[in-house]
Scaffold this motif. Structure first.
Motif, PDB file in Angstrom:
ATOM      1  N   ARG A   1       1.944   1.656  -3.518  1.00  0.00           N
ATOM      2  CA  ARG A   1       0.830   2.062  -4.401  1.00  0.00           C
ATOM      3  C   ARG A   1       0.469   3.525  -4.244  1.00  0.00           C
ATOM      4  O   ARG A   1       0.128   4.208  -5.208  1.00  0.00           O
ATOM      5  N   ARG A   2       0.510   3.999  -3.008  1.00  0.00           N
ATOM      6  CA  ARG A   2       0.187   5.402  -2.754  1.00  0.00           C
ATOM      7  C   ARG A   2       1.102   6.356  -3.500  1.00  0.00           C
ATOM      8  O   ARG A   2       0.714   7.467  -3.830  1.00  0.00           O
TER       9      ARG A   2
ATOM     10  N   GLN B   1     -17.810   4.108 -18.928  1.00  0.00           N
ATOM     11  CA  GLN B   1     -17.735   5.305 -18.083  1.00  0.00           C
ATOM     12  C   GLN B   1     -17.482   6.540 -18.934  1.00  0.00           C
ATOM     13  O   GLN B   1     -17.113   6.438 -20.094  1.00  0.00           O
ATOM     14  N   ARG B   2     -17.653   7.698 -18.304  1.00  0.00           N
ATOM     15  CA  ARG B   2     -17.200   8.930 -18.951  1.00  0.00           C
ATOM     16  C   ARG B   2     -15.808   9.262 -18.418  1.00  0.00           C
ATOM     17  O   ARG B   2     -15.511   8.995 -17.256  1.00  0.00           O
TER      18      ARG B   2
ATOM     19  N   GLY C   1      -6.882   2.229 -19.228  1.00  0.00           N
ATOM     20  CA  GLY C   1      -7.273   2.267 -17.823  1.00  0.00           C
ATOM     21  C   GLY C   1      -8.718   2.634 -17.570  1.00  0.00           C
ATOM     22  O   GLY C   1      -9.300   2.267 -16.564  1.00  0.00           O
ATOM     23  N   ALA C   2      -9.321   3.358 -18.500  1.00  0.00           N
ATOM     24  CA  ALA C   2     -10.681   3.857 -18.246  1.00  0.00           C
ATOM     25  C   ALA C   2     -11.708   2.799 -18.639  1.00  0.00           C
ATOM     26  O   ALA C   2     -11.585   2.149 -19.666  1.00  0.00           O
TER      27      ALA C   2
ATOM     28  N   ASP D   1     -15.664  11.252 -15.164  1.00  0.00           N
ATOM     29  CA  ASP D   1     -16.074  10.442 -14.013  1.00  0.00           C
ATOM     30  C   ASP D   1     -14.935   9.523 -13.568  1.00  0.00           C
ATOM     31  O   ASP D   1     -14.679   9.357 -12.374  1.00  0.00           O
ATOM     32  N   GLU D   2     -14.286   8.907 -14.558  1.00  0.00           N
ATOM     33  CA  GLU D   2     -13.201   7.994 -14.233  1.00  0.00           C
ATOM     34  C   GLU D   2     -12.052   8.728 -13.547  1.00  0.00           C
ATOM     35  O   GLU D   2     -11.426   8.212 -12.624  1.00  0.00           O
TER      36      GLU D   2
ATOM     37  N   ARG E   1       0.815  -1.217   0.000  1.00  0.00           N
ATOM     38  CA  ARG E   1       0.000   0.000   0.000  1.00  0.00           C
ATOM     39  C   ARG E   1       0.846   1.263   0.000  1.00  0.00           C
ATOM     40  O   ARG E   1       0.504   2.251  -0.638  1.00  0.00           O
TER      41      ARG E   1
ATOM     42  N   SER F   1     -13.157   9.357  -9.974  1.00  0.00           N
ATOM     43  CA  SER F   1     -13.066   8.100  -9.203  1.00  0.00           C
ATOM     44  C   SER F   1     -11.619   7.769  -8.885  1.00  0.00           C
ATOM     45  O   SER F   1     -11.295   7.329  -7.782  1.00  0.00           O
ATOM     46  N   GLN F   2     -10.769   7.963  -9.870  1.00  0.00           N
ATOM     47  CA  GLN F   2      -9.346   7.659  -9.688  1.00  0.00           C
ATOM     48  C   GLN F   2      -8.766   8.535  -8.574  1.00  0.00           C
ATOM     49  O   GLN F   2      -8.038   8.055  -7.714  1.00  0.00           O
TER      50      GLN F   2
ATOM     51  N   MET G   1      -5.169   9.752 -15.934  1.00  0.00           N
ATOM     52  CA  MET G   1      -5.519   8.962 -14.751  1.00  0.00           C
ATOM     53  C   MET G   1      -4.285   8.603 -13.943  1.00  0.00           C
ATOM     54  O   MET G   1      -4.313   8.606 -12.718  1.00  0.00           O
TER      55      MET G   1
ATOM     56  N   ARG H   1     -10.430   9.828  -6.115  1.00  0.00           N
ATOM     57  CA  ARG H   1     -11.008   9.340  -4.859  1.00  0.00           C
ATOM     58  C   ARG H   1     -10.295   8.068  -4.397  1.00  0.00           C
ATOM     59  O   ARG H   1     -10.092   7.865  -3.210  1.00  0.00           O
ATOM     60  N   ALA H   2      -9.915   7.245  -5.373  1.00  0.00           N
ATOM     61  CA  ALA H   2      -9.200   6.017  -5.026  1.00  0.00           C
ATOM     62  C   ALA H   2      -7.878   6.325  -4.336  1.00  0.00           C
ATOM     63  O   ALA H   2      -7.410   5.562  -3.501  1.00  0.00           O
ATOM     64  N   TYR H   3      -7.285   7.468  -4.680  1.00  0.00           N
ATOM     65  CA  TYR H   3      -6.032   7.863  -4.043  1.00  0.00           C
ATOM     66  C   TYR H   3      -6.275   8.739  -2.816  1.00  0.00           C
ATOM     67  O   TYR H   3      -5.350   9.357  -2.297  1.00  0.00           O
TER      68      TYR H   3
END
Ligand SMILES: Nc1ncnc2c1ncn2[C@@H]1O[C@H](COP(=O)(O)OP(=O)(O)OP(=O)(O)O)[C@@H](O)[C@H]1O
Ligand SMILES: [Mg+2]
Lengths: 245, 315
Positions: B81-82, B97-98, B92-93, B101-102, B78, B105-106, B153, B108-110
């Motif tokens: 990855r961070r 999806q749009r 990757g997208a 948006d992706e 982790r 989300s990406q 992304m 937010r994932a980080y």
């Protein structure tokens, strides 16, 4: 722990977004259940048959949608977007749980469409029962979705495997749960197979609940079956996701 | 080449990955310092992607070890990855999806808050020229647009270390040039450490300061493109003469090879060697009629290193 929740929410909203952007896509996986409804319901004998038939069709619609959902992951494995998410700090369990939980949303929308379509033909809705029924169904479809994702992870690079297994299981599960025809009068072996199919208990519970019969043994069995499928699916799915590369 | 005082972004020791019967990566020991731009060059199946997939925590090594951004790739996934960005060989997208948006989300994932993720997505859409397509479904984008979205992304969390697996494969020359410019710009403006893989010799040559040639899972050369070419091939100088006799004399004096009235000479630095050679020949009474210097390509390097051409393997 709070972070697993945050991660799950990120995955859940990502999965949900295309559904919200094009709500019509929900109807797409419903085409078959709606056909069954339109073509079978008129064949049913007079009386309260719609009351018997419709809950089964709702479970069927949930089965079709949730069991196919793994194909989205399969596609994302092929294109590379799954790999991209595996490299982010999102916790692996969240990648599965978030996806599986999203199944609840189309399931509820589909149930609503089916119920609305049937109300004009004399289908009676008991609200409390229906809400409880959807709760049970939520557990069931999360489990089915998780199993479908597990199958997708196992079918990496072999798309045919996913569809073969999914299609092979779909109709036996459906027929053995007595969705289209009652099993009660069938031979013993058929009744036995039906009894070991967890979906049977879910369908029975939905029938009772949508009919307003709430505090019955049937409801409890349905709840246990759905929770069992849900937990099993999540357990197996999280393990598969943790091994994914 | 590097002192140990410098921060190492990547340090591997005998990194190995064995699949059932194939040894995809066969004991790679490698250090990449903070701020370097490194290209991994090698033919299909050389083990470039497998190396990257181990460094990005996607697959565990079967032997050896690797530290990325200061953390072990197995024990501290982790943390690794961070700190890294990864742009894989695929897209990757998600296709349904749009793009915007992706990107959000990406972010937010980080762990970016929604507001910040949205702002950052907007910035990247702007800087990668995705403004017109960011709100369309990804499946409707062209290959080049999708690739730029992939890059966006990978950059959403402004990583200190960025891995790109064949970033420009499938792009037309125009898009490829734009992408290379963007990569070089990242390095210049943000000091991002960049490791990319490529089959394109021109790409490695033009953007990387350090080229690591991989073949059959091993490092067979590791240097600047200039030094690789000088060390392994050198320049070729062709001198033309008025007669075969003159050419023969010249070949003797310069230790070259005569072909008709021309002589071919190898040199570490052709352009600097030519004036002296002309002077020497004039003293010996030989007049030079024409001069041509060709510089080697990385393909020549690959050929001398392995006896095979990189280009033939691409086909
Ligand atoms: N999951 C896997 N299972 C078995 N073998 C694999 C797997 N992944 C890669 N390999 C094998 O390992 C070797 C190296 O593959 P890798 O993808 O790292 O090469 P590459 O240098 O990235 O090639 P390319 O330029 O074609 O992308 C190949 O022989 C490949 O077939
Ligand atoms: Mg590769």
């Amino acid at each position: 722990m709070s972070s697993l929740v945050t991660d799950t929410r990120v995955v859940f909203s990502r999965e949900l977004r295309p559904v919200l952007r094009s709500p019509f896509s929900i109807v797409f996986s419903m085409v078959q259940p709606l056909f069954f409804l339109a073509l079978f319901a008129p064949l049913l004998p007079e009386g309260s048959s719609l009351q018997w038939f419709v809950p089964g069709i709702i479970v069927m619609s949930c089965l079709f949608g949730s069991s196919m959902t793994g194909s989205n992951l399969l596609y994302e494995i092929q294109t590379g977007s799954h790999e991209r998410m595996l490299v982010t700090p999102l916790r692996r369990p969240a990648l599965l749980i978030g996806r599986a939980l999203k199944e609840i949303v189309p399931m509820i929308a589909q149930a609503a469409v089916i119920v609305l379509a049937c109300l004009p033909f004399g289908f009676r809705l008991h609200l409390t029962g229906a809400v409880l029924g959807l709760l049970i169904l939520a557990g069931f479809c999360v489990g089915l979705g998780a199993l479908s994702y597990t199958l997708a992870l196992a079918s990496k690079n072999q798309e045919w495997l996913f569809w073969t297994v999914q299609q092979t299981l779909l109709f036996p599960l459906l027929l053995l749960a007595g969705v289209l025809l009652p099993i009660d009068n069938g031979p013993g072996w058929l009744r036995l197979l039906s009894q070991i199919n967890p979906m049977t208990y879910v369908v029975n519970a939905e029938r009772a609940l949508f009919d307003g019969d709430i505090w019955s043994r049937t409801t409890v069995y349905g709840l246990i079956a759905a929770a069992g499928v849900g937990l099993l699916g999540l357990f197996v799915g999280v393990r598969a996701m943790q091994r994914s590369d | 080449m590097k002192t140990s005082v410098e921060a190492m972004m990547i340090a591997t020791r005998e990194l190995t990955k064995r699949f059932k019967s194939v040894t995809a990566v066969d004991g790679i020991t490698l250090e990449v310092a903070d701020g370097e731009l490194v290209a991994l060059l090698g033919p299909n199946g050389a083990g470039k992607s497998t190396t990257l997939r181990m460094l990005t925590t996607l697959i565990p090594p079967t032997g050896g070890s690797a530290e990325v951004a200061g953390f072990d790739v197995v024990a501290k996934q982790r943390e690794v990855r961070r700190r890294i960005g990864y742009i894989g060989q695929g897209n990757g997208a998600g296709h349904s999806q749009r793009g915007r948006d992706e990107l959000i989300s990406q972010g937010r994932a980080y762990g970016l808050p929604v507001r910040q993720a949205r702002a950052r997505a907007g910035e990247l859409i702007e800087s990668l020229g995705l403004g017109e397509v960011a709100d369309r479904t990804v499946s409707s984008l062209s290959g080049g647009q999708r690739r730029r979205l992939d890059i966006a992304m990978g950059l959403i969390h402004a990583p200190e270390l960025l891995f790109l697996d064949e970033p420009s494969t499938g792009l037309d020359p125009q898009n490829r040039a734009n992408l290379q410019e963007h990569i070089v710009g990242l390095r210049r403006e943000h000091g991002t450490t960049i490791v990319l893989t490529t089959h394109y010799l021109e790409e490695a040559d033009s953007i990387a300061e350090r080229v690591i040639v991989i073949d059959h899972g091993r490092i067979i050369a590791d240097d600047t493109p200039q030094r690789l070419k000088a060390k392994h091939v050198g320049d070729r100088v062709f001198l033309g003469f008025g007669s075969e006799a003159d050419a023969t004399t010249a070949a003797g004096l310069l230790n070259g090879v005569r072909e008709g009235d021309r002589v071919q000479v190898s040199a570490d630095d052709g352009p600097r060697m030519v004036p002296g050679a002309i002077e020497e020949l004039r003293t010996a009474g030989v007049a030079v009629h024409s001069v041509e210097v060709t510089r080697p390509t990385l393909d020549d390097v690959f050929l001398t290193l392995t006896g095979r051409s990189l280009r033939n393997e691409e086909a």
